[in-house]
Write an enzyme that holds these catalytic residues in place. Sequence first.
Site: not given
Length: 250
Positions: A73, A99-101
Amino acid sequence: MKPCCHSRLCLLGISFVLCVVSSAAGAIGEQEFDRQRAALVKVIEQDVRDTSLYLDKEALDPRVMQAMGKVRRHVFVPEYERRLAYRNHPLPIGHGQTISQPYIVAIMTDMLKPRPDHKVLEVGTGSGYQAAVLAELVKRVYTIEIIEPLGERARTTLLQTGHNNVEVRIGDGYYGWKEHAPFDAIVVTAAAGHIPPPLIQQLKPGGRMVIPVGSRFMTQQLVLVEKSYEGEVTTRQMLPVRFVPLTGGH
Ligand code: SAH
């Protein structure tokens, strides 16, 4: 041996050592990122147990968790945020987007029931991270991003990380990607006011779509859309979420 501390060579040597020490303290090495990523997987596993009533399960598909443990990530976030990459939080990626969790990426991926022979459409490429996680699990990923510089950057990152089964297009994902339809699964990573009819059309019979539905200032619901083999469409609200809005001209 004669001490060398007055020679220029020695001073150079000392400053080199200092420089290496200080950069080691500032930058995080790959090994440390690996350790943090493994710890994040444990955090996600716990979050899944804590939300099992919503998810209807105590644990996600091991293949999905493996992909979460594999995809780096930190490569998908801006450089100055890398030290935060393995916190279980969304992070800004520029242009007002995030950016999503990781927990959300994991559960959305799991809801799609990805299989190695699947062709998946993502709407909202953002950093490319969700696409990379999917790329580990399915045959081919088509992803659409409306903000050009984000789409371009994601394309470059995905090439760097070797996820060459992902195709990025710049455009409005509301209308899907007709040329490659129908899809086994569709994931929308921005909140829509309604489920876009073109996406329902482009879902294969037997396919699944996951989409956050709701407006910007109200609670949004993560909705699972299933199309039966007879073509019947059913929806199920899974859990409350918060996403950036789906934009575009629709
Ligand atoms: N999946 C992303 C998270 C993206 S945030 C990741 O893993 O990083 C949502 C993204 O959807 C943003 O980049 C936003 O620009 C994009 N988006 C919003 N509306 C869109 C639309 N109509 N078509 C395509 N992308 C859209």
